[in-house]
Enzyme design. Structure first.
Site, PDB file in Angstrom:
ATOM      1  N   SER A 183       0.839  -1.194   0.000  1.00 32.41           N
ATOM      2  CA  SER A 183       0.000   0.000   0.000  1.00 32.41           C
ATOM      3  C   SER A 183       0.879   1.250   0.000  1.00 32.41           C
ATOM      4  O   SER A 183       1.723   1.417  -0.877  1.00 32.41           O
ATOM      5  CB  SER A 183      -0.960  -0.043   1.188  1.00 32.41           C
TER       6      SER A 183
ATOM      7  N   ASP B 111      -9.956  -2.467  -6.409  1.00 29.70           N
ATOM      8  CA  ASP B 111      -9.335  -1.713  -5.317  1.00 29.70           C
ATOM      9  C   ASP B 111      -9.797  -0.263  -5.361  1.00 29.70           C
ATOM     10  O   ASP B 111      -9.219   0.565  -6.063  1.00 29.70           O
ATOM     11  CB  ASP B 111      -7.809  -1.792  -5.440  1.00 29.70           C
TER      12      ASP B 111
ATOM     13  N   HIS C  20      -7.754  -4.485  -2.110  1.00 30.29           N
ATOM     14  CA  HIS C  20      -6.499  -3.804  -1.786  1.00 30.29           C
ATOM     15  C   HIS C  20      -5.637  -4.590  -0.801  1.00 30.29           C
ATOM     16  O   HIS C  20      -4.416  -4.636  -0.934  1.00 30.29           O
ATOM     17  CB  HIS C  20      -6.829  -2.428  -1.192  1.00 30.29           C
TER      18      HIS C  20
END
Length: 456
Positions: A249, A347, A382
């Site tokens: 991330s 995502d 995600h």
């Protein structure tokens, strides 16, 4: 190992036996679940339950029908309904969800890797989907799922300004090193690093914000990460000339910065659902300035019909950062190590595909496009975790400095992370194997992995 039988069953009734093999193993390994001693074609419900280390409760369930021999074998039999359907040997694990009395947005994580995740599995006669009464279960077994192998050393790092945890495999080494950088939640999340050490890698997971000993967001620079590397150099068990980095991330941009711009000679990088925009969490210094926090952008984050944030638009590689030009982005043209990008297609919290294309174009401009390998997971969300973790499609996040930057108060918001449960579970299983293979390919030496593995 056979489970317990309910004492209330009559002596003439069949005695179902629940067998889970093995009952104690690493979190990434499959188990075999069977129920024997049932009546032919008898309907049953399998129910899994756990209490997390944060004390929130999780469960899953599935409806089966015994075969003509009175047996249910989860590895080959199809679940008719429940939190999953079809033939799913690990469905009871990856389909877990918070119990109805819990708040929304929970995420199942292991905060103490020195203890196992304990899951109880129950057998009920008939098909039920709610109000599970453990006293009415006809069989039960307990499973331990571990994030660390025996012999792996856990070493808290509190030297100089650095805060993190180092994991070392058993044996003299020297072991290749993985630098583990998490994303927007901050703090120290250890379970990937402990798993890496269980596979023969030294691994250090670093906090870079949301830690009581560290400055607030946007107050660290590259020296912090280089200092962490220097600390690792003091351990003779670590081969500090053989280093990889994992970015997840918002940790992706930091991993790219370390690989492209630091003194640390990174041999390979794995980047999961992130990008090349310099992280709004750390704002690593470039030139004489520092990219300011993105507080104003957060006020304009779009929401879905339920009010959950979908913040992907603030990561667009567009003209939003014209005031900073290319200084807003990591200098990926300076990369010299191979990079594996893991990209989820569902995502709503980031724009990983857009950033991948921007990175590829910048590398192509300097003839380095061959450094890039890509694995795409179109229906995954995600938050890609190690295998068999439940999907977290929505989670609550505490933001400071961002939504209310002029105060020290913390505001809880819900962020949408996306993903379809079955496809996400498949992506996690595949991507974890790919991560290990990639690090072994680019970092491992034969003498460093002889004792590694995922079995307890």
């Amino acid at each position: 190992m056979s489970g317990h039988v309910n004492e209330n069953m009559t002596a003439t009734a069949p005695l179902p036996v629940l067998t889970v093999t093995p009952t104690r193993d690493m979190i990434e390994n499959k188990v075999k679940i069977t129920v024997t001693g049932l009546l032919p074609r008898q309907p049953i419900t399998l129910h899994a339950f756990l209490t997390s280390q944060k004390k929130d409760k999780w469960e899953s369930w599935a409806h089966y029908v015994a075969n003509d021999q009175g047996v249910v074998d989860v590895s080959v039999d199809s679940a008719l309904s429940g939190t999953y359907t079809g033939v799913e040997p690990m469905g009871l694990f990856w389909s877990m969800q918070s119990t109805p009395d819990e708040m929304k947005g929970n995420r199942l994580r292991q905060y103490n890797v020195m203890k196992p995740r304990i899951i109880d599995i129950y057998v009920y006669i008939g098909h039920i989907s709610k109000e599970f009464d453990k006293d009415k279960a006809v069989a039960m077994a307990t499973v331990e799922r571990w994030y660390i192998r025996p012999g792996v050393k856990r070493i808290p790092i509190t030297e100089r300004k650095v805060r993190g945890t180092l994991f070392l495999p058993s044996g003299p080494g020297p072991f290749p090193l993985i630098i583990d950088l998490w994303g927007g939640g901050g703090g120290i999340i250890e379970y990937k690093s402990s798993l890496f050490a269980s596979h023969g890698f030294a691994s250090i997971v670093l906090a870079y914000f949301n830690h009581p000993d560290l400055p607030t967001m946007g107050r660290l620079d590259m020296e912090y990460f280089e200092e962490a590397y220097d600390i690792c150099c003091s351990y003779p068990e670590i081969d500090t000339d053989n280093v990889g980095v994992l970015g997840t991330s918002n940790g992706v941009s930091i991993a790219l910065e370390i690989a492209a711009e630091s003194k640390i000679k990174i041999k390979c990088a794995i980047l999961t659902n992130g990008g090349l925009l310099r992280s709004y969490l750390t704002m690593l210094r470039f030139g004489q300035g520092i990219l300011p926090p993105s507080s104003t952008m957060y006020k304009t984050i779009p929401k879905d019909e339920d009010g959950n944030l979908c913040p992907s638009h603030i990561y667009h590689v567009d003209d939003s950062y014209n005031d900073y030009g290319e200084d807003a982005f990591v200098r990926v043209k300076d990369l010299n190590c191979p990079c594996l990008f893991l990209v989820s297609g569902d995502d709503p919290s980031y724009e990983p595909e857009e950033h991948l294309q921007a990175i590829y174009q910048r590398l192509s401009n300097v003839g380095k496009q061959d450094l890039v390998e890509v694995l795409r997971y179109p229906k995954a969300g995600h938050l890609l975790e190690p295998p068999y973790a439940p999907l977290c499609a929505l989670s609550y996040v505490n933001f400071a400095d961002i939504l209310n930057p002029k105060t020290d108060s913390r505001q809880t918001v819900y962020v949408k992370y996306g993903g379809q449960p079955k496809a996400h579970a498949e992506a996690q299983e595949h991507s974890w194997k790919a991560i290990l293979l990639y690090f072994h390919k680019h970092l491992s030496k034969a003498d460093s992995i002889q004792k590694s593995g995922s079995k307890l």
